[in-house]
Design a protein around this motif. Sequence first.
Motif, PDB file in Angstrom:
ATOM      1  N   LEU A 143       0.828  -1.204   0.000  1.00 32.31           N
ATOM      2  CA  LEU A 143       0.000   0.000   0.000  1.00 32.31           C
ATOM      3  C   LEU A 143       0.867   1.261   0.000  1.00 32.31           C
ATOM      4  CD1 LEU A 143      -2.909  -0.836   2.478  1.00 32.31           C
ATOM      5  CD2 LEU A 143      -3.117  -0.276   0.060  1.00 32.31           C
ATOM      6  N   ALA A 187       2.566   1.604  -3.434  1.00 31.39           N
ATOM      7  CA  ALA A 187       1.605   1.890  -4.503  1.00 31.39           C
ATOM      8  C   ALA A 187       1.381   3.382  -4.679  1.00 31.39           C
ATOM      9  CB  ALA A 187       0.282   1.194  -4.221  1.00 31.39           C
ATOM     10  N   GLN A 188       1.545   4.172  -3.605  1.00 29.51           N
ATOM     11  CA  GLN A 188       1.358   5.616  -3.699  1.00 29.51           C
ATOM     12  C   GLN A 188       2.351   6.253  -4.670  1.00 29.51           C
ATOM     13  OE1 GLN A 188      -1.129   7.320  -2.155  1.00 29.51           O
ATOM     14  NE2 GLN A 188      -1.863   5.339  -1.435  1.00 29.51           N
ATOM     15  N   LEU A 228      -6.658   4.726  -3.568  1.00 26.33           N
ATOM     16  CA  LEU A 228      -6.178   3.975  -2.402  1.00 26.33           C
ATOM     17  C   LEU A 228      -6.220   4.844  -1.145  1.00 26.33           C
ATOM     18  CD1 LEU A 228      -3.119   2.065  -3.937  1.00 26.33           C
ATOM     19  CD2 LEU A 228      -5.418   1.200  -3.476  1.00 26.33           C
ATOM     20  N   ARG A 229      -5.869   6.120  -1.281  1.00 31.72           N
ATOM     21  CA  ARG A 229      -5.927   7.014  -0.119  1.00 31.72           C
ATOM     22  C   ARG A 229      -7.352   7.212   0.362  1.00 31.72           C
ATOM     23  NH1 ARG A 229      -2.095   9.955  -3.160  1.00 31.72           N
ATOM     24  NH2 ARG A 229      -3.714  11.433  -3.821  1.00 31.72           N
ATOM     25  N   SER A 272      -9.774   5.030   0.066  1.00 33.65           N
ATOM     26  CA  SER A 272     -10.422   3.758   0.398  1.00 33.65           C
ATOM     27  C   SER A 272     -10.653   3.640   1.907  1.00 33.65           C
ATOM     28  CB  SER A 272      -9.557   2.589  -0.086  1.00 33.65           C
ATOM     29  OG  SER A 272     -10.093   1.350   0.361  1.00 33.65           O
ATOM     30  N   THR A 286      -4.772  -5.629   2.980  1.00 33.93           N
ATOM     31  CA  THR A 286      -6.005  -4.906   2.687  1.00 33.93           C
ATOM     32  C   THR A 286      -6.438  -5.179   1.253  1.00 33.93           C
ATOM     33  OG1 THR A 286      -5.292  -3.140   4.190  1.00 33.93           O
ATOM     34  CG2 THR A 286      -7.123  -2.644   2.701  1.00 33.93           C
ATOM     35  N   VAL A 296      -8.426  -3.941  -1.903  1.00 32.59           N
ATOM     36  CA  VAL A 296      -8.874  -2.640  -2.398  1.00 32.59           C
ATOM     37  C   VAL A 296      -9.249  -2.737  -3.868  1.00 32.59           C
ATOM     38  CG1 VAL A 296      -7.541  -1.258  -0.762  1.00 32.59           C
ATOM     39  CG2 VAL A 296      -6.467  -2.033  -2.885  1.00 32.59           C
ATOM     40  N   VAL A 315      -8.815  -0.948  -7.435  1.00 32.58           N
ATOM     41  CA  VAL A 315      -7.828  -0.069  -8.057  1.00 32.58           C
ATOM     42  C   VAL A 315      -8.297   0.304  -9.468  1.00 32.58           C
ATOM     43  CG1 VAL A 315      -5.424   0.206  -8.774  1.00 32.58           C
ATOM     44  CG2 VAL A 315      -5.981  -1.168  -6.749  1.00 32.58           C
TER      45      VAL A 315
END
Length: 327
Positions: A249, A252-253, A264-265, A267, A277, A279, A281
């Motif tokens: 996570l 991924a940013q 993602l932020r 979520s 987690t 999520v 995408v």
Amino acid sequence: MRASRLLSLLLLLQSRGRLTAQELADELEVSVRTVYRDVEALGAAGVPVYAERGPAGGYRLLDGYRTRLTGLTSEEAESLFLAGMPGPAAELGLGTVVAAAQLKLQAALPQELRSRAGRIRERFHLDTPGWFRHADETPLLSTIADAVWNQRRLDIRYRRWGGRAIEVRRTVDPLGLVLKAGVWYLVARADDDLRTYRVARVLELTAVDEGFDRPDDFDLTDFWADWSEHFEQRMYGMRVTVRMSPTGLGRAQFLLSLVAARALRDSTAEPDADGWTTVEVPVESLDHAEVDLMRLGPDAEVVGPPELRDRMIARVAAMAAVYETRS
């Protein structure tokens, strides 16, 4: 507070000419009744403001009346110099104009404000392009800007991208220019539709000796906000389900697209018992998703769709086979 509003009202009338009470109220975010009182206060203070009756009426200043630029706070003076940073202005062919305007403004300011505002260029710099990319080459930008300003129609030859480069010709009414992350875009009307063109892809243009009327209801800011939202939805219309470790996570940013990182932020998904987690995408396509998610290595597991999961398994197996042959 009221003195500031009175000055704003005066400057609105000076810069725009005739305005109705409702238009002034909308601009100042007050009631029409407050506008009536403020206009009376200006008149009592000796400002030559008068009302014109009738359907096309409104308030206006006596012809030739101008107020001097006074009452600027230090923050307001500094913000004017911050807005005049040279990069975008120079690209539009307005670099010398901005510099001249700043000199005139400096000359009109008191010494204290002049010294504070002058520090802006020493301490702040605007670099519009994103990281790891160069700004577009836009040799025709100033010509396009001139057509936008003077409402002159343009014939353009444009390289459109839709999986492959295609050259098209268009006659457009240029309505506005937008600078987004170091990239200039032209918003124009073509064949009665509003369209957006990347200025760097305009290969050739000719200014037509013909003007055009801007649509009365066109607002560049509103159009761009709406167009940007729909553009992201079109480009990232597919969703894939991915299970990520805390490390995944975090990485991924920086390794996924800005749209994916924002999703993602935002979520609200909670980690499972293992700390991973699951999520959703947003991605452009399965091809893009396959390449992008491989960057996260063992810190991401594709859950769905099944086709993407199978492709990831096949890619990992192929990579393992490469390494096994060299062990």
